[in-house]
Design an enzyme around this catalytic site. Structure first.
Site, PDB file in Angstrom:
ATOM      1  N   CYS A  60       3.529  -6.147   3.599  1.00  5.41           N
ATOM      2  CA  CYS A  60       2.401  -6.935   3.049  1.00  5.41           C
ATOM      3  C   CYS A  60       2.804  -8.146   2.167  1.00  5.41           C
ATOM      4  O   CYS A  60       1.956  -8.935   2.111  1.00  5.41           O
ATOM      5  CB  CYS A  60       1.671  -5.931   2.010  1.00  5.41           C
ATOM      6  SG  CYS A  60       0.730  -4.653   2.508  1.00  5.41           S
ATOM      7  N   HIS A  85      -7.829  -7.961   2.169  1.00  4.19           N
ATOM      8  CA  HIS A  85      -6.251  -7.851   2.336  1.00  4.19           C
ATOM      9  C   HIS A  85      -5.823  -8.075   3.785  1.00  4.19           C
ATOM     10  O   HIS A  85      -5.338  -7.094   4.265  1.00  4.19           O
ATOM     11  CB  HIS A  85      -5.546  -6.496   1.593  1.00  4.19           C
ATOM     12  CG  HIS A  85      -3.936  -6.451   1.740  1.00  4.19           C
ATOM     13  ND1 HIS A  85      -3.142  -7.540   1.868  1.00  4.19           N
ATOM     14  CD2 HIS A  85      -3.424  -5.319   1.399  1.00  4.19           C
ATOM     15  CE1 HIS A  85      -2.021  -6.893   1.819  1.00  4.19           C
ATOM     16  NE2 HIS A  85      -2.064  -5.833   1.795  1.00  4.19           N
ATOM     17  N   CYS A  88       3.495  -5.329  -3.882  1.00  2.19           N
ATOM     18  CA  CYS A  88       4.068  -4.124  -3.365  1.00  2.19           C
ATOM     19  C   CYS A  88       4.342  -4.197  -1.878  1.00  2.19           C
ATOM     20  O   CYS A  88       3.204  -4.935  -1.250  1.00  2.19           O
ATOM     21  CB  CYS A  88       3.417  -2.691  -3.753  1.00  2.19           C
ATOM     22  SG  CYS A  88       1.633  -2.708  -3.172  1.00  2.19           S
TER      23      CYS A  88
END
Length: 382
Positions: A89, A338, A368
């Protein structure tokens, strides 16, 4: 040490999976902000040293080095090479950090960095499913060394989010309170036009599609993502499509081309933590960055931490004593979405624009990442 500056930053709207940007080819999705950023800076595209983009699940239309191919699709100089970064990510944020490192080392002067992800085209974890068809059902299966250290327990972001909720003792109501606030902040930001300067319309879409009025009664009826868990689709980030691009320049490039820096990259670092819990690394990574810089969290005027799951941000705030008012002030991934390979760049674009809007000096970004990792970038508005 040479400085690295942000001279421009632009992003597409974040589209909901299967909605407004779903028909846009990933190359075109990435090409749009690349083309716009280069055009706005006004330096011939042949003067750039590289284009670096984050992208996950590099399959099909996102394969074969999408950074290079998107640059070419954008009609930019074919002499410029590109590379595609995958740090889960944090891929888009890592792309920016690699660009900054190249500039600060003196080996490059002008780079476009960012990220792209079309989760409508390539679903989440598509690469794992493709590997399973080849006989590799799990990335860790069969590794004796991994098993000796971590056993054969499940490694997944969904389990990690539940482990965090349990460790910090959050209730489902607290997670839903956080998600509600994310949507409310995003809706207020849209109404006030706070995102207008940072968004490039694409495919007929001019604003982020994710924010919607929270329905607490409906939230309460949603099934947990993990059986017996606390997180639901309402308290996790939305699967999305989007891209973003930032122009990173050296002092020499600023002088030579008469550019106006908007921010200085003050600090870049990344740290790791428990890969099983997976999502807790922003806590230690932020502590590390603040220690290295000698700055306090109170000195940060704006913080953008990715809302992969509500427990991630709540735990980070709890451990660091962060001011919720300064954290994701215009909402986060629970509301805005996202697009995994692009979010790190989207957050940086939004961070810069919020600092400019409010007149703040320092901004911190962290997120994260798979493998129990986290990036931290601190910028100083100029």
């Amino acid at each position: 040490m040479p400085e690295a500056f942000i001279v421009d930053a632009i992003r597409t709207p974040v589209g909901r999976r299967g909605k407004g940007l779903s028909a846009v080819h990933p190359l075109d999705l990435a090409a749009a902000p690349l083309r716009e950023a280069v055009s706005r800076v006004g330096v011939d595209s042949g003067e750039y040293d590289e284009v670096i983009l984050g992208c996950i699940d590099q399959l099909g239309p996102q394969s074969m080095d999408i950074a290079r191919n998107a640059w070419l699709a954008a009609g930019l100089d074919q002499s410029v090479p590109g590379t595609t970064v995958e740090r889960q990510c944090g891929s888009g944020q890592q792309a920016i950090m690699y660009a900054a490192q190249a500039v600060m080392s003196g080996t490059s002067d002008l780079i476009v960095a960012g990220g792209v992800q079309s989760m409508s085209s390539i679903p989440l974890q598509a690469s794992n499913r493709a590997a399973a068809e080849l006989g590799f059902p799990d990335p860790f299966a069969g590794s004796k060394d991994w098993a000796a250290r971590y056993g054969d327990q499940e490694i997944s972001q969904f389990r990690g989010a539940e482990m965090m909720a349990q460790k910090w003792g959050f209730t489902r109501e607290q997670l839903e309170d956080f998600a509600t606030a994310s949507h409310e902040r995003a809706i207020a930001a849209q109404a006030a036009g706070r995102f207008d300067r940072e968004i490039l319309s694409l495919g007929g879409l001019a604003r982020d599609e994710g924010p919607r009025a929270p329905d607490r009664d409906k939230m309460a009826t949603l099934a947990p993502i993990v059986e017996g868990g606390l997180h639901t689709a309402a308290t996790a980030s939305q699967m999305s499509d989007g891209s973003a691009a930032l122009v990173i320049a050296s002092e020499e490039a600023v002088r030579r081309h008469g550019l106006t820096p908007r921010a200085r990259i003050h600090h870049i670092s990344a740290r790791g933590d428990d890969p099983v819990m997976m999502l807790s690394a922003p806590i230690e990574a932020t502590r590390h960055a603040l220690k290295r810089t000698g700055l306090s969290l109170d000195a940060m005027d704006v913080v953008e931490i990715n809302e992969a799951f509500a427990a991630v941000v709540l735990a980070w705030q709890h451990e660091l004593g962060a001011d919720p008012a300064k954290t994701n002030p215009n909402g986060g991934a629970i509301a805005l979405g996202h697009p995994i390979g692009a979010t790190g760049a989207r957050l940086m674009v939004s961070l810069l624009h919020e600092l400019e809007r409010t007149g703040g000096r320092y901004g911190l970004q962290t997120m994260c990442e798979g493998g129990g990792q986290a990036n931290v970038t601190i910028i100083e508005r100029l």
